[in-house]
Design a protein around this motif. Structure first.
Motif, PDB file in Angstrom:
ATOM      1  N   GLU A 155      -2.010   9.650   6.619  1.00  0.00           N
ATOM      2  CA  GLU A 155      -2.232   8.481   5.773  1.00  0.00           C
ATOM      3  C   GLU A 155      -1.865   7.170   6.463  1.00  0.00           C
ATOM      4  N   GLY A 156      -1.365   7.267   7.703  1.00  0.00           N
ATOM      5  CA  GLY A 156      -1.135   6.056   8.478  1.00  0.00           C
ATOM      6  C   GLY A 156       0.284   5.534   8.510  1.00  0.00           C
ATOM      7  N   ALA A 157       1.268   6.351   8.165  1.00  0.00           N
ATOM      8  CA  ALA A 157       2.660   5.903   8.215  1.00  0.00           C
ATOM      9  C   ALA A 157       3.067   5.604   9.656  1.00  0.00           C
ATOM     10  N   THR A 158       3.885   4.585   9.825  1.00  0.00           N
ATOM     11  CA  THR A 158       4.357   4.228  11.160  1.00  0.00           C
ATOM     12  C   THR A 158       5.547   5.102  11.553  1.00  0.00           C
ATOM     13  N   ASN A 159       5.857   5.108  12.840  1.00  0.00           N
ATOM     14  CA  ASN A 159       7.005   5.886  13.323  1.00  0.00           C
ATOM     15  C   ASN A 159       8.312   5.394  12.706  1.00  0.00           C
ATOM     16  N   SER A 160       8.408   4.099  12.480  1.00  0.00           N
ATOM     17  CA  SER A 160       9.626   3.556  11.880  1.00  0.00           C
ATOM     18  C   SER A 160       9.822   4.071  10.461  1.00  0.00           C
ATOM     19  N   HIS A 168       0.857  -1.181   0.000  1.00  0.00           N
ATOM     20  CA  HIS A 168       0.000   0.000   0.000  1.00  0.00           C
ATOM     21  C   HIS A 168       0.904   1.246   0.000  1.00  0.00           C
ATOM     22  N   PHE A 169       0.813   2.045  -1.044  1.00  0.00           N
ATOM     23  CA  PHE A 169       1.670   3.223  -1.174  1.00  0.00           C
ATOM     24  C   PHE A 169       0.987   4.479  -0.627  1.00  0.00           C
ATOM     25  N   ASP A 170       1.809   5.442  -0.234  1.00  0.00           N
ATOM     26  CA  ASP A 170       1.255   6.739   0.154  1.00  0.00           C
ATOM     27  C   ASP A 170       0.884   7.508  -1.110  1.00  0.00           C
ATOM     28  N   SER A 171       0.193   8.634  -0.958  1.00  0.00           N
ATOM     29  CA  SER A 171      -0.341   9.370  -2.104  1.00  0.00           C
ATOM     30  C   SER A 171       0.725  10.070  -2.930  1.00  0.00           C
ATOM     31  N   ASP A 172       1.944  10.175  -2.414  1.00  0.00           N
ATOM     32  CA  ASP A 172       3.044  10.832  -3.140  1.00  0.00           C
ATOM     33  C   ASP A 172       4.120   9.835  -3.556  1.00  0.00           C
ATOM     34  N   PHE A 173       3.934   8.572  -3.240  1.00  0.00           N
ATOM     35  CA  PHE A 173       4.847   7.486  -3.598  1.00  0.00           C
ATOM     36  C   PHE A 173       6.268   7.714  -3.078  1.00  0.00           C
ATOM     37  N   ASP A 180       3.514  15.455   8.084  1.00  0.00           N
ATOM     38  CA  ASP A 180       2.113  15.647   8.483  1.00  0.00           C
ATOM     39  C   ASP A 180       1.176  14.837   7.587  1.00  0.00           C
ATOM     40  N   ARG A 181       1.450  14.865   6.281  1.00  0.00           N
ATOM     41  CA  ARG A 181       0.599  14.104   5.356  1.00  0.00           C
ATOM     42  C   ARG A 181       0.714  12.606   5.604  1.00  0.00           C
ATOM     43  N   LEU A 182       1.929  12.114   5.797  1.00  0.00           N
ATOM     44  CA  LEU A 182       2.126  10.685   6.007  1.00  0.00           C
ATOM     45  C   LEU A 182       1.481  10.203   7.304  1.00  0.00           C
TER      46      LEU A 182
END
Length: 238
Positions: A209-214, A121-126, A204-206
């Motif tokens: 979108e659900g990015a983890t701290n790692s 699953h990629f973020d919106s900016d890849f 902030d965007r990530l």
């Protein structure tokens, strides 16, 4: 299927990866800031059996660091490039799915697995792989979850430096005899401030979108090279 087992050694890349914001095609995603350390390379679409374009991708084990990894279960070296098959990409959800059929392609298993099934699953900016999983299939046909993206698998775009540089003003270069150290320092400071602003907006965007701290930590580490305070941390395997 015409795919050869290649001798495991260090194979250098011809050029640095480039950044593409419109989809996975053309991008390279790496772990531990290293190209060729089981990095994912998304190449130009190829036509499937119906004549439709489908995304092509492979895993690169080309970095010399992979030479210490276990061989295939028949003792053969791990191929330097392993292609994904049965690839699909959901543009709306930004989800890639693909399979590595070890047994089908290479007539052997790897670490007891006959195939690996991927979902990314990629973020919106890849710039990274937000989530997803890798599931293995044993020789008995049992599917087991091996790893999760964003947790044990942290992958970011190998060209993330290029993304940080986008929108940052270039530092002016003065002709000989016209050098103004104050202006050059001001230009450099302005560039660094812009890159930091890009990084903060990205963070902030990530998070939204659900990015983890790692994942966020690895992106921060990569950004240090773009601010000119640190050397580029990415090993491009050049």
């Amino acid at each position: 299927m015409g795919i050869m087992l290649l001798k495991q050694n260090c194979i250098r890349q011809n050029s640095r990866p480039t950044y593409h914001s419109y989809g996975p095609k053309g991008n390279v995603f790496i772990q531990s800031h290293v190209v060729g350390l089981a990095s994912y390379h998304f190449t130009s679409p190829q036509s499937d059996s119906n004549g439709d374009d489908c995304l092509a991708a492979y895993i690169s084990y080309e970095n010399v660091a992979c030479s210490s990894w276990p061989p295939l279960d028949d003792g053969s070296p791990v191929p330097v490039r392993v292609p994904f098959v049965n690839c699909s990409y959901d543009c709306d959800a930004r989800i890639f799915r693909g399979k590595i059929p070890w047994l089908e392609i290479y007539d052997t298993t790897w670490m007891g697995c006959k195939e690996w099934n991927y979902e990314m699953h990629f973020d919106s900016d890849f710039v990274c792989i937000l989530s997803g999983s890798v599931k293995s299939v044993t020789t008995e046909g049992r599917e087991e979850e091996m790893s999760k993206f964003g947790q044990s698998l942290i992958y970011v775009n190998a060209a993330i430096m290029e993304r940080f540089e986008q929108g940052a003003p270039e530092v002016s270069v003065h002709g000989e005899g016209n050098s103004n150290d104050g202006d050059e320092e001001a230009d450099a400071d302005s560039r660094i401030r812009k890159i930091i602003s890009v990084r903060n907006e990205m963070k902030d965007r990530l998070i939204r979108e659900g990015a983890t701290n790692s994942t966020l930590r690895q992106i921060y580490e990569a950004s240090l090279g773009a601010t000119a305070d640190e050397e580029d941390p990415v090993d491009y395997n050049l």
